[in-house]
Design an enzyme around this catalytic site. Structure first.
Site, PDB file in Angstrom:
ATOM      1  CE  LYS A 181     -23.347 -28.812  -9.571  1.00  0.00           C
ATOM      2  NZ  LYS A 181     -24.474 -29.782  -9.702  1.00  0.00           N
ATOM      3  CD  GLU A 257     -28.867 -22.873   3.936  1.00  0.00           C
ATOM      4  OE1 GLU A 257     -28.667 -23.756   4.816  1.00  0.00           O
ATOM      5  OE2 GLU A 257     -29.720 -22.953   3.060  1.00  0.00           O
ATOM      6  CB  CYS A 291     -30.760 -26.683   5.419  1.00  0.00           C
ATOM      7  SG  CYS A 291     -31.568 -25.156   4.901  1.00  0.00           S
ATOM      8  CD  GLU A 388     -28.835 -31.568   7.449  1.00  0.00           C
ATOM      9  OE1 GLU A 388     -29.578 -30.583   7.314  1.00  0.00           O
ATOM     10  OE2 GLU A 388     -27.721 -31.673   6.885  1.00  0.00           O
TER      11      GLU A 388
END
Length: 485
Positions: A181, A257, A291, A388
């Site tokens: 996906k 991850e 990331c 973040e």
């Protein structure tokens, strides 16, 4: 050649080597973040479509299937043929990526090349994952490495093609079948890759691509009882949901991850200009939407003021704009939600007392552009230091000693990556050995190679991608013990 008007060739779901409408008949639009204009509508898959993809993938994984009977060399040849087709279509793939994601065309073209290298790397692994023979007294024991079976892969929007390659590569090398996906914001290159996989000769059902949204198509993958493993790249919050769904269904294997808040440490013996350049790229690459972005820049107090002045000047000089234009270094954020989030963090930094040295505002009102932003005098307890941001916001901290720096670097919930810039190998290795990070770069940053494992400590994830370690996510170990009569 870059083509800002490249028209996508494929918009439907790819199941069992055919492009098909979704069972519901629904579609959704994908938008160009530089203009906020619709590019095209694509089919919207959900649980019913995931179920069909699983049926196809299970059939392709059957012990008597064409895919399972291929020799390792034949699998290698298929993967290399796919790479050759990517090379043929690289300008088109890069143009699709720039339209759909907003990254500068040159960076998108690099992503195509790196994706090819990743798949080529794993094409070399098809005959190199071995079991062992084990001394066992009166028995003969051995282990076999076997593919786990049907795997679900859910990828993010920040590096659509790269994340596809990171996940397809090891899964195909060991013989799994795939249901992927792509992110709903960026489905176009995944669909084109599905077409290339068919053209390369992959058997029906080996690769399936289902566009859709997380709560529907993504949840169906995570919860499906016939999917043996799910790989997810994205946020910590959604990673938790994936893990919970995997546990509540069939205890499927999970690799994650997730996010990061990575420190880059600059010691006073470093060349300041080199350090400014390295830390700038560490944070602002891909518009800060990475990331492993080096989002906490720690600079020794002796060179702090000089560094801050040069870092601010570097940010102010960056060219932001149409990602198809030459020399543009930063395109738009992916959508209005991320734009609002980034601007919210900038406002928070100012309110909490960080000093705004550059940027801080939205650019124009068309597309989702943010000025490259630099804060100094950032403290470890500020939101911009702990959370973040996922945008072009560099936070610069001051430090005095190495031991202090290690403790501060580790004082976040993440542990994906870290960098250190120094001419003192003792400092560099002490930092590298003691920082909580899955990847540490010395006098460089973001040097991620197909052969080097990548993944994080703490909230940054579970498992490793890339390198030999990346194969482990897709393999089972079987022990066979015999007694000779």
């Amino acid at each position: 050649m870059a083509d800002p008007n490249a028209k996508p060739k494929y918009t439907k779901l790819f199941i069992n080597n055919e492009f098909v409408d979704s069972v519901s008949g629904k579609t959704f639009a994908t938008f160009n973040p530089a203009t906020n204009k619709e590019i095209i509508k694509v089919s919207e898959g959900d649980k019913a479509d995931i179920d069909l993809a699983v049926v196809a993938a299970k059939k392709a994984f059957h012990r008597d299937s064409e895919w399972r009977k291929l020799s390792p060399l034949q699998s290698t040849n298929l993967m290399n043929k796919l790479c050759a087709l990517m090379d043929r279509d690289k300008a088109f793939l890069a143009s699709l990526e720039t339209q759909d994601n907003g990254k500068p065309y040159a960076e998108a073209l690099f992503d195509v090349t790196y994706s090819m290298l990743t798949l080529q790397y794993y094409a070399g692994w098809t005959d190199k994952f071995f079991g062992d023979t084990i001394p066992a007294g009166g028995f003969t024991s051995m282990t076999r490495k076997e593919p786990v079976g049907v795997v679900g892969q859910i990828i993010p929007w920040n590096y659509p093609l790269l994340m596809l390659a990171w996940k397809w590569g090891p899964a195909l090398a060991v013989g799994c079948t795939i249901i992927m996906k792509p992110a709903e914001q960026t489905p176009l290159t995944a669909l084109h890759m599905a077409a290339l996989a068919k053209e390369a000769g992959f058997p029906a059902g080996v690769i399936n691509v289902v566009n859709g949204f997380g709560p529907t198509a993504g949840a169906a993958i995570s919860e499906h009882p016939d999917i043996a493993k799910v790989a997810f790249t994205g946020s910590v919050d959604i990673g938790r949901i994936v893990m919970q769904a995997a546990a509540k269904s069939n205890l499927k294997r999970v690799s994650l991850e997730l996010g990061g808040k990575s420190p880059v440490v600059v010691f006073d013996d470093a060349d300041v200009d080199f350090a400014v350049e390295t830390t700038h790229e560490a944070l602002f690459s891909n518009h800060g939407q990475s990331c492993c972005a080096g989002s906490r820049t720690y600079v020794h107090e002796k060179i702090y003021n000089e560094f801050v002045a040069k870092a601010a000047a570097k940010a102010k000089g960056a060219k932001v704009g149409n990602p198809f234009e030459a020399n543009v270094q930063q395109g738009p954020q992916i959508d209005d939600e991320m734009l609002t989030k980034v601007l919210g963090y900038i406002e928070s930094g100012q309110k909490e007392g960080a000093k705004l040295q550059a940027g801080g505002k939205r650019i124009g009102n068309v597309g989702f552009f943010v000025e490259p932003t630099v804060f100094s005098d950032v403290k470890d307890n500020m939101r911009i230091a702990q959370e973040e941001i996922f945008g072009p916001v560099q936070s610069i901290f001051k430090f005095s000693t190495l031991d202090e720096m290690i403790d501060r670097a580790n004082n976040v919930q993440y542990g994906l990556a870290a960098g250190v810039i120094t001419n003192d190998i003792n400092k560099a290795l002490k930092f590298a050995n003691n920082v909580d990070a899955g990847s540490v770069w010395i006098n460089c940053y973001d040097a991620v190679l197909p052969s080097t494992p990548f993944g994080g400590y703490k909230h940054s994830g579970i498992g490793r991608e890339l390198g030999k370690d990346g194969l482990d996510n897709y393999l089972e170990t079987k022990t066979i013990t015999m007694k000779l009569l």
